[in-house]
Design an enzyme around this catalytic site. Structure first.
Site, PDB file in Angstrom:
ATOM      1  N   HIS A 187       5.144   2.063   8.847  1.00  0.00           N
ATOM      2  CA  HIS A 187       4.744   2.869   7.688  1.00  0.00           C
ATOM      3  C   HIS A 187       4.110   2.009   6.599  1.00  0.00           C
ATOM      4  CE1 HIS A 187       5.299   6.519   5.018  1.00  0.00           C
ATOM      5  NE2 HIS A 187       4.775   6.984   6.128  1.00  0.00           N
ATOM      6  N   HIS A 222      15.731   3.200   0.520  1.00  0.00           N
ATOM      7  CA  HIS A 222      14.826   2.985   1.665  1.00  0.00           C
ATOM      8  C   HIS A 222      15.579   3.430   2.928  1.00  0.00           C
ATOM      9  CE1 HIS A 222      11.591   1.396   3.996  1.00  0.00           C
ATOM     10  NE2 HIS A 222      11.759   0.095   3.827  1.00  0.00           N
ATOM     11  N   VAL A 265      19.669  12.762  -4.615  1.00  0.00           N
ATOM     12  CA  VAL A 265      20.172  13.119  -3.293  1.00  0.00           C
ATOM     13  C   VAL A 265      19.311  12.429  -2.242  1.00  0.00           C
ATOM     14  CG1 VAL A 265      20.806  15.004  -1.758  1.00  0.00           C
ATOM     15  CG2 VAL A 265      20.947  15.313  -4.238  1.00  0.00           C
ATOM     16  N   MET A 266      19.930  11.554  -1.479  1.00  0.00           N
ATOM     17  CA  MET A 266      19.187  10.728  -0.525  1.00  0.00           C
ATOM     18  C   MET A 266      18.616  11.588   0.606  1.00  0.00           C
ATOM     19  SD  MET A 266      19.388   8.067  -2.114  1.00  0.00           S
ATOM     20  CE  MET A 266      20.323   7.628  -3.558  1.00  0.00           C
ATOM     21  N   GLY A 267      17.449  11.154   1.104  1.00  0.00           N
ATOM     22  CA  GLY A 267      16.786  11.921   2.155  1.00  0.00           C
ATOM     23  C   GLY A 267      15.695  12.826   1.603  1.00  0.00           C
ATOM     24  N   PHE A 268      15.557  12.827   0.277  1.00  0.00           N
ATOM     25  CA  PHE A 268      14.509  13.643  -0.363  1.00  0.00           C
ATOM     26  C   PHE A 268      13.629  12.755  -1.231  1.00  0.00           C
ATOM     27  CE2 PHE A 268      17.815  16.637   0.660  1.00  0.00           C
ATOM     28  CZ  PHE A 268      17.118  17.757   1.071  1.00  0.00           C
ATOM     29  N   HIS A 270       9.671  10.746  -1.931  1.00  0.00           N
ATOM     30  CA  HIS A 270       8.959   9.618  -1.320  1.00  0.00           C
ATOM     31  C   HIS A 270       8.001   9.026  -2.330  1.00  0.00           C
ATOM     32  CE1 HIS A 270       6.657   7.260   1.604  1.00  0.00           C
ATOM     33  NE2 HIS A 270       7.710   7.417   2.396  1.00  0.00           N
ATOM     34  N   ARG A 279       5.955  12.856   8.820  1.00  0.00           N
ATOM     35  CA  ARG A 279       6.752  12.724  10.048  1.00  0.00           C
ATOM     36  C   ARG A 279       7.851  13.767  10.169  1.00  0.00           C
ATOM     37  NH1 ARG A 279       8.101   6.788   8.051  1.00  0.00           N
ATOM     38  NH2 ARG A 279       8.310   8.092   6.190  1.00  0.00           N
ATOM     39  N   ASP A 321      14.160  10.319   6.807  1.00  0.00           N
ATOM     40  CA  ASP A 321      15.593  10.048   6.943  1.00  0.00           C
ATOM     41  C   ASP A 321      16.430  11.326   6.966  1.00  0.00           C
ATOM     42  OD1 ASP A 321      15.520   7.238   7.102  1.00  0.00           O
ATOM     43  OD2 ASP A 321      15.229   7.085   4.937  1.00  0.00           O
ATOM     44  N   ARG A 346      11.644  -0.262  13.645  1.00  0.00           N
ATOM     45  CA  ARG A 346      10.753  -0.883  12.656  1.00  0.00           C
ATOM     46  C   ARG A 346      10.480  -2.359  12.966  1.00  0.00           C
ATOM     47  NH1 ARG A 346       9.056   1.132   7.679  1.00  0.00           N
ATOM     48  NH2 ARG A 346       9.081   3.102   8.834  1.00  0.00           N
ATOM     49  N   ARG A 365       2.325 -13.924  -4.677  1.00  0.00           N
ATOM     50  CA  ARG A 365       2.985 -14.434  -5.874  1.00  0.00           C
ATOM     51  C   ARG A 365       2.376 -13.714  -7.075  1.00  0.00           C
ATOM     52  NH1 ARG A 365       4.355 -15.690 -10.846  1.00  0.00           N
ATOM     53  NH2 ARG A 365       5.420 -17.686 -11.114  1.00  0.00           N
TER      54      ARG A 365
HETATM   55  C1  LIG Z   1      12.082   6.142   5.359  1.00  0.00           C
HETATM   56  C2  LIG Z   1      12.211   5.935   3.877  1.00  0.00           C
HETATM   57  O1  LIG Z   1      12.538   4.878   3.409  1.00  0.00           O
HETATM   58  S1  LIG Z   1      11.843   7.291   2.921  1.00  0.00           S
HETATM   59  C3  LIG Z   1      12.687   7.040   1.399  1.00  0.00           C
HETATM   60  C4  LIG Z   1      14.178   7.194   1.576  1.00  0.00           C
HETATM   61  N1  LIG Z   1      14.842   7.195   0.281  1.00  0.00           N
HETATM   62  C5  LIG Z   1      15.527   8.237  -0.178  1.00  0.00           C
HETATM   63  O2  LIG Z   1      15.643   9.272   0.439  1.00  0.00           O
HETATM   64  C6  LIG Z   1      16.176   8.038  -1.510  1.00  0.00           C
HETATM   65  C7  LIG Z   1      16.054   9.253  -2.430  1.00  0.00           C
HETATM   66  N2  LIG Z   1      14.727   9.334  -2.992  1.00  0.00           N
HETATM   67  C8  LIG Z   1      14.368   8.592  -4.079  1.00  0.00           C
HETATM   68  O3  LIG Z   1      15.175   7.886  -4.677  1.00  0.00           O
HETATM   69  C9  LIG Z   1      12.925   8.633  -4.504  1.00  0.00           C
HETATM   70  O4  LIG Z   1      12.332   9.845  -4.132  1.00  0.00           O
HETATM   71  C10 LIG Z   1      12.130   7.427  -3.939  1.00  0.00           C
HETATM   72  C11 LIG Z   1      12.766   6.136  -4.399  1.00  0.00           C
HETATM   73  C12 LIG Z   1      12.097   7.485  -2.421  1.00  0.00           C
HETATM   74  C13 LIG Z   1      10.679   7.507  -4.441  1.00  0.00           C
HETATM   75  O5  LIG Z   1      10.773   7.430  -5.751  1.00  0.00           O
HETATM   76  P1  LIG Z   1       9.641   7.239  -6.848  1.00  0.00           P
HETATM   77  O6  LIG Z   1       8.299   7.454  -6.329  1.00  0.00           O
HETATM   78  O7  LIG Z   1       9.922   5.937  -7.502  1.00  0.00           O
HETATM   79  O8  LIG Z   1      10.009   8.431  -7.743  1.00  0.00           O
HETATM   80  P2  LIG Z   1      11.210   8.519  -8.759  1.00  0.00           P
HETATM   81  O9  LIG Z   1      12.462   7.981  -8.199  1.00  0.00           O
HETATM   82  O10 LIG Z   1      10.728   7.934 -10.054  1.00  0.00           O
HETATM   83  O11 LIG Z   1      11.331  10.083  -8.892  1.00  0.00           O
HETATM   84  C14 LIG Z   1      10.450  10.919  -9.639  1.00  0.00           C
HETATM   85  C15 LIG Z   1      11.278  12.086 -10.150  1.00  0.00           C
HETATM   86  O12 LIG Z   1      11.787  12.836  -9.051  1.00  0.00           O
HETATM   87  C16 LIG Z   1      13.217  12.793  -9.042  1.00  0.00           C
HETATM   88  N3  LIG Z   1      13.647  12.536  -7.687  1.00  0.00           N
HETATM   89  C17 LIG Z   1      12.990  11.837  -6.745  1.00  0.00           C
HETATM   90  N4  LIG Z   1      13.694  11.807  -5.628  1.00  0.00           N
HETATM   91  C18 LIG Z   1      14.821  12.498  -5.861  1.00  0.00           C
HETATM   92  C19 LIG Z   1      15.942  12.800  -5.085  1.00  0.00           C
HETATM   93  N5  LIG Z   1      16.040  12.355  -3.840  1.00  0.00           N
HETATM   94  N6  LIG Z   1      16.942  13.522  -5.640  1.00  0.00           N
HETATM   95  C20 LIG Z   1      16.841  13.967  -6.898  1.00  0.00           C
HETATM   96  N7  LIG Z   1      15.791  13.707  -7.697  1.00  0.00           N
HETATM   97  C21 LIG Z   1      14.797  12.984  -7.176  1.00  0.00           C
HETATM   98  C22 LIG Z   1      13.587  11.614  -9.928  1.00  0.00           C
HETATM   99  O13 LIG Z   1      14.874  11.758 -10.471  1.00  0.00           O
HETATM  100  C23 LIG Z   1      12.495  11.641 -10.962  1.00  0.00           C
HETATM  101  O14 LIG Z   1      12.788  12.670 -11.876  1.00  0.00           O
HETATM  102  P3  LIG Z   1      12.471  12.472 -13.441  1.00  0.00           P
HETATM  103  O15 LIG Z   1      10.970  12.288 -13.504  1.00  0.00           O
HETATM  104  O16 LIG Z   1      12.981  13.726 -14.033  1.00  0.00           O
HETATM  105  O17 LIG Z   1      13.205  11.235 -13.845  1.00  0.00           O
HETATM  106  O1  LIG Z   2       6.849   4.132   3.061  1.00  0.00           O
HETATM  107  C1  LIG Z   2       7.903   4.028   2.410  1.00  0.00           C
HETATM  108  O2  LIG Z   2       7.952   3.716   1.199  1.00  0.00           O
HETATM  109  C2  LIG Z   2       9.188   4.311   3.042  1.00  0.00           C
HETATM  110  C3  LIG Z   2       9.058   4.951   4.369  1.00  0.00           C
HETATM  111  O3  LIG Z   2       8.830   6.134   4.487  1.00  0.00           O
HETATM  112  C4  LIG Z   2       9.134   4.102   5.550  1.00  0.00           C
HETATM  113  O4  LIG Z   2       9.243   2.885   5.427  1.00  0.00           O
HETATM  114  O5  LIG Z   2       9.098   4.647   6.664  1.00  0.00           O
END
Ligand SMILES: CC(=O)SCCNC(=O)CCNC(=O)[C@H](O)C(C)(C)COP(=O)(O)OP(=O)(O)OC[C@H]1O[C@@H](n2cnc3c(N)ncnc32)[C@H](O)[C@@H]1OP(=O)(O)O
Ligand SMILES: O=C([O-])CC(=O)C(=O)O
Length: 379
Positions: A187, A222, A265-268, A270, A279, A321, A346, A365
C-alpha cells in the site's frame, strides 16, 4: 523571514516516486504494478502477487515453478529462530515475538552482511517463505501445542493454515485467507513501508528495515487496528446464538456511546482514502463467505451495526482492518495474532520498497523547525 510550512504527519507530502503500487483515492482504486488489486485477489494467489511485487511482472509457468520450489524449500524455521522464540514467554505479544524472530533471522542469514541486489532478493524470498511458521508456531505455543512442520505439497496459504491448526483447511477458508494476504500485501508509502525506506536509506540491511517496519505496524493507528477491531467486537460481546438483527442493535448502541465520548474506533478512517478503502469490498466478500461457511450471522450483525452507526454519525468508512479482523477470528486465529498475519503479507511490499529504495537511494532526512528555549549557557 517567512516560516516554513509544517506538514504534521507528512500529510499530503509527496516524498518520492514508486513503481510498486498506486493508491488513487479519487477513483478509489489500488494497483499493484498496474494490476487492480481486486483482479489479483480474484484470479491470482499470494505467490503470484509476491513475485509481481518484487519483479514487476506476473510469473510465467516456468518462473512460477522455480519460485514455488524455492518458497516451499524455505518454509521451515531455522533452529536459532525456534530457540529465540522459546526464550520468550508464551504471554509475549505476538508482534514482539514476530519482531524478535525477524531480527534473529537477519542475524543468522548466510548473506547477513551482503546488501547486493541478488542478496536482497534472496533475503526477501526467504523471509516471505519462513515467516508464516513464526505466526503458526507462536499461536500453537500460546495454546500449549507442539510445532507443526510445513508441507511442500500445499500452496502458501493452505500451508500457513496447516502449520497453524494442524489440519488441512477447507478450500473456502484457504481462498478467503489468500484474498486477505493479497489485499494486505502492499500500500505505497504507509507508515511501516516508509519506516522500512528510511532505514534502508541509511544503507542498513533488509532485515533491519523489516524489523523496524514491524515496530511501525504494531500501533493501533496502523496494522494494530485489525486486533483492535476484534477487541471492540469482544467488548460489545459475541453471542453465537444471537440474531444478526439483535447483534446490530447492540453494536449500533455501542458505537453511538463510543462516539459520544469522543472515542476513536479502530478499523475506521484512513489518511489517504476519504470515501472508503478500495480493498474493503473484496475483503467484505471474503468475510461474508466465512460468515456463511461457519454459520455465524451474529458477526455480520455486529459488523453492520458498527459500520452503519459510524457512517450515520460521522460519514467515516471502514478500512481493510475492519473486515479482516472478524475474518481471522472466524478462521480460529487468536486475536493477538491478527497483526502478525498482516506482517506475513506486507513482507512482500516492504521488501519490494527496500529494493526500490536501494536502486535509487537518497538518505531520508527531513528538517524540523526548532521551538525550544532560546540559546542559553551553563554557568
Ligand atoms: C491498514 C491500515 O493501516 S488502515 C488504518 C488503520 N487504523 C485505524 O483503523 C485507526 C483508526 N483510524 C484513525 O485513527 C484515523 O482515521 C487514521 C489515523 C487512520 C487517519 O487519520 P488522519 O488522516 O490523520 O485523520 P484524523 O485522525 O486527523 O481524523 C480526522 C477526523 O476524523 C475523526 N476520525 C478519524 N478516524 C476516526 C475513527 N476511527 N474513529 C472516530 N473518529 C475518527 C478524527 O477524530 C478527526 O475528527 P476531528 O476533525 O473532529 O478531530
Ligand atoms: O496506507 C496506509 O496509510 C495504511 C494502509 O492502509 C496500509 O498500509 O495498508
Amino acid at each position: 523571514m517567512t516560516e516554513p510550512e509544517i506538514h504534521k504527519g507528512l500529510a499530503g507530502v509527496v516524498v518520492d516516486y514508486t513503481a510498486i503500487s498506486k493508491v488513487n483515492p479519487e477513483s478509489n482504486s489500488l494497483l499493484y504494478r498496474g494490476y487492480p488489486v481486486q483482479e489479483l485477489a480474484g484470479h491470482r494467489d499470494m505467490e503470484d502477487v509476491a513475485y509481481l511485487l518484487w519483479n514487476g511482472e506476473l510469473p510465467d509457468a516456468a518462473q512460477r515453478q522455480e519460485f514455488d520450489a524455492f518458497e516451499r524449500a524455505h518454509r521451515a524455521l531455522p533452529e536459532q529462530v525456534i530457540a529465540a522464540i522459546d526464550l520468550l514467554p508464551a504471554t509475549a505479544h505476538p508482534m514482539d515475538v514476530a519482531r524478535t524472530a525477524v531480527s534473529v533471522m537477519g542475524a543468522s542469514h548466510p548473506l547477513a552482511g551482503d546488501n547486493s541486489v541478488e542478496a536482497n532478493m534472496e533475503k526477501a524470498a526467504t523471509l516471505f517463505a519462513a515467516f508464516p511458521a513464526v505466526v503458526a508456531y507462536d499461536q500453537r505455543r500460546r495454546r500449549g501445542q507442539a510445532l507443526v512442520e510445513p508441507r511442500d505439497d500445499l500452496g502458501y496459504s493452505a500451508n500457513f493454515l496447516w502449520m497453524t491448526f494442524g489440519e488441512e483447511a477447507p478450500t473456502e477458508v484457504v481462498h478467503a485467507f489468500d484474498v486477505s494476504m493479497v489485499l494486505y500485501a502492499e500500500h505505497s508509502f504507509n507508515a511501516s513501508t516508509f519506516t522500512a525506506r528510511v532505514i534502508t536509506s541509511t544503507l542498513a540491511d533488509l532485515h533491519s528495515a523489516v524489523t523496524g517496519a514491524i515496530g511501525a505496524l504494531k500501533g493501533a493507528l496502523h496494522g494494530g487496528a485489525n486486533e483492535a477491531v476484534m477487541h471492540t467486537f469482544e467488548e460489545i460481546g459475541i453471542r453465537e446464538d444471537e440474531s444478526a438483527e439483535d447483534a446490530a442493535v447492540r453494536a449500533k448502541a455501542w458505537m453511538e456511546d463510543a462516539l459520544a465520548s469522543k472515542k476513536k474506533v479502530m478499523g475506521f478512517g484512513h489518511r489517504v482514502y476519504k470515501s472508503g478503502d478500495s480493498r474493503v469490498p473484496t475483503m467484505k466478500s471474503a468475510l461474508d463467505a466465512m460468515i456463511e461457511y461457519y454459520g455465524r450471522s451474529e458477526i455480520l450483525g455486529l459488523y453492520s451495526g458498527l459500520e452503519t452507526a459510524m457512517d450515520e454519525a460521522k460519514g467515516i468508512k471502514p478500512n481493510l482492518d475492519y473486515p479482516a479482523g472478524p475474518t481471522y477470528h472466524l478462521m480460529g486465529f487468536d486475536t493477538e495474532m491478527f497483526t502478525p498475519l498482516f506482517i506475513a503479507a506486507r513482507i512482500t511490499g516492504w521488501t519490494a520498497h527496500v529494493m526500490e529504495q536501494v536502486a535509487s537511494n537518497s538518505l531520508i532526512r527531513p528538517l524540523s523547525l526548532y521551538n525550544g528555549p532560546e540559546e542559553r549557557h551553563v554557568d
